[in-house]
Design a protein around this motif. Structure first.
Motif, PDB file in Angstrom:
ATOM      1  N   THR A  58       0.814  -1.215   0.000  1.00 38.48           N
ATOM      2  CA  THR A  58       0.000   0.000   0.000  1.00 38.48           C
ATOM      3  C   THR A  58       0.849   1.267   0.000  1.00 38.48           C
ATOM      4  O   THR A  58       2.006   1.259   0.437  1.00 38.48           O
ATOM      5  CB  THR A  58      -0.926   0.018   1.224  1.00 38.48           C
ATOM      6  OG1 THR A  58      -0.128  -0.067   2.421  1.00 38.48           O
ATOM      7  CG2 THR A  58      -1.900  -1.155   1.199  1.00 38.48           C
ATOM      8  N   TYR A  60       0.222   5.739   0.571  1.00 41.05           N
ATOM      9  CA  TYR A  60      -0.721   6.760   1.026  1.00 41.05           C
ATOM     10  C   TYR A  60      -0.174   8.148   0.754  1.00 41.05           C
ATOM     11  O   TYR A  60       1.040   8.369   0.781  1.00 41.05           O
ATOM     12  CB  TYR A  60      -0.984   6.613   2.526  1.00 41.05           C
ATOM     13  CG  TYR A  60      -1.584   5.283   2.901  1.00 41.05           C
ATOM     14  CD1 TYR A  60      -0.776   4.211   3.265  1.00 41.05           C
ATOM     15  CD2 TYR A  60      -2.957   5.100   2.878  1.00 41.05           C
ATOM     16  CE1 TYR A  60      -1.325   2.980   3.592  1.00 41.05           C
ATOM     17  CE2 TYR A  60      -3.523   3.875   3.209  1.00 41.05           C
ATOM     18  CZ  TYR A  60      -2.695   2.819   3.564  1.00 41.05           C
ATOM     19  OH  TYR A  60      -3.259   1.609   3.886  1.00 41.05           O
ATOM     20  N   LYS A  65      -1.612   9.563   5.697  1.00 40.28           N
ATOM     21  CA  LYS A  65      -0.751   8.496   6.205  1.00 40.28           C
ATOM     22  C   LYS A  65      -0.871   8.391   7.713  1.00 40.28           C
ATOM     23  O   LYS A  65      -0.843   9.383   8.426  1.00 40.28           O
ATOM     24  CB  LYS A  65       0.698   8.791   5.809  1.00 40.28           C
ATOM     25  CG  LYS A  65       1.633   7.615   5.902  1.00 40.28           C
ATOM     26  CD  LYS A  65       3.005   7.986   5.359  1.00 40.28           C
ATOM     27  CE  LYS A  65       2.964   8.327   3.890  1.00 40.28           C
ATOM     28  NZ  LYS A  65       4.285   8.666   3.336  1.00 40.28           N
ATOM     29  N   THR A  69      -6.515   3.449   6.082  1.00 42.48           N
ATOM     30  CA  THR A  69      -6.004   2.140   5.688  1.00 42.48           C
ATOM     31  C   THR A  69      -6.815   1.615   4.512  1.00 42.48           C
ATOM     32  O   THR A  69      -8.045   1.498   4.608  1.00 42.48           O
ATOM     33  CB  THR A  69      -6.092   1.136   6.844  1.00 42.48           C
ATOM     34  OG1 THR A  69      -5.362   1.627   7.966  1.00 42.48           O
ATOM     35  CG2 THR A  69      -5.509  -0.209   6.421  1.00 42.48           C
ATOM     36  N   SER A  71      -7.667  -1.478   1.868  1.00 42.99           N
ATOM     37  CA  SER A  71      -7.608  -2.936   1.813  1.00 42.99           C
ATOM     38  C   SER A  71      -8.536  -3.423   0.704  1.00 42.99           C
ATOM     39  O   SER A  71      -9.330  -2.641   0.166  1.00 42.99           O
ATOM     40  CB  SER A  71      -8.020  -3.552   3.163  1.00 42.99           C
ATOM     41  OG  SER A  71      -9.351  -3.205   3.491  1.00 42.99           O
ATOM     42  N   GLN A  82     -10.601   2.394   5.372  1.00 41.85           N
ATOM     43  CA  GLN A  82     -10.883   2.686   6.774  1.00 41.85           C
ATOM     44  C   GLN A  82     -10.277   4.034   7.106  1.00 41.85           C
ATOM     45  O   GLN A  82      -9.063   4.228   6.944  1.00 41.85           O
ATOM     46  CB  GLN A  82     -10.297   1.604   7.680  1.00 41.85           C
ATOM     47  CG  GLN A  82     -10.496   1.864   9.165  1.00 41.85           C
ATOM     48  CD  GLN A  82     -11.950   1.816   9.585  1.00 41.85           C
ATOM     49  OE1 GLN A  82     -12.679   0.916   9.173  1.00 41.85           O
ATOM     50  NE2 GLN A  82     -12.375   2.772  10.403  1.00 41.85           N
TER      51      GLN A  82
END
Length: 117
Positions: A58, A60, A65, A69, A71, A82
Motif C-alpha cells: 500500500t 498513502y 498516512k 487504511t 484494503s 478505513q
C-alpha cells in the motif's frame, strides 16, 4: 461494463471514523492495482491511497498516512478505505478507480464524506 459503486460516506464529527466500500464489476478485479481518490469542493481530484494487485502493498498520500487504511477483498471484488481520526479537511467526495479507467476519465458516482462538528 465496468462499474465502481462507492458507499459508506456520511456526516461525522472531527476525530471520528468511517469505512468506505467500493464494489467493482466488469473486469478481473484481482488483477488490477486499485486506488482511492477524493475531490474536495473547489479543488482538484487527488490520489489518497493505492493497493497492489500483486502483493497487497500500500501507499498513502502524506495527508492521510497513519490515519487511513486501504484494503481489498478479491473474492468480493470490493475495495475498502478505513478512515480514522477524521479532520474537517478530509471532507470530499471519495472515489475508487484503477489506472486504465482513470486514463479514460471514467469514474463512479463517489460517496460524500463530511467532517464537521
Amino acid at each position: 461494463q465496468v462499474q465502481f459503486v462507492e458507499s459508506g460516506g456520511g456526516l461525522v464529527q472531527p476525530g471520528g471514523s468511517l469505512r468506505l466500500s467500493c464494489e467493482a464489476s466488469g473486469f478481473t478485479f484481482k488483477s488490477y492495482d486499485m486506488s482511492w481518490y477524493r475531490q474536495a469542493p473547489g479543488k482538484e481530484r487527488e490520489l489518497v491511497a493505492e493497493i497492489s494487485s500483486i502483493d497487497g502493498s500500500t501507499k498513502y498520500s502524506d495527508s492521510v498516512k497513519g490515519r487511513f487504511t486501504i484494503s481489498r477483498d478479491n473474492a468480493k471484488t470490493t475495495l475498502y478505505l478505513q478512515m480514522n481520526s477524521l479532520k474537517p479537511e478530509d471532507t470530499a467526495v471519495y472515489y475508487c478507480n484503477s489506472d486504465p479507467w482513470v486514463n479514460m476519465n471514467y469514474w463512479g458516482k463517489g460517496t460524500l464524506v463530511t467532517v464537521s462538528g
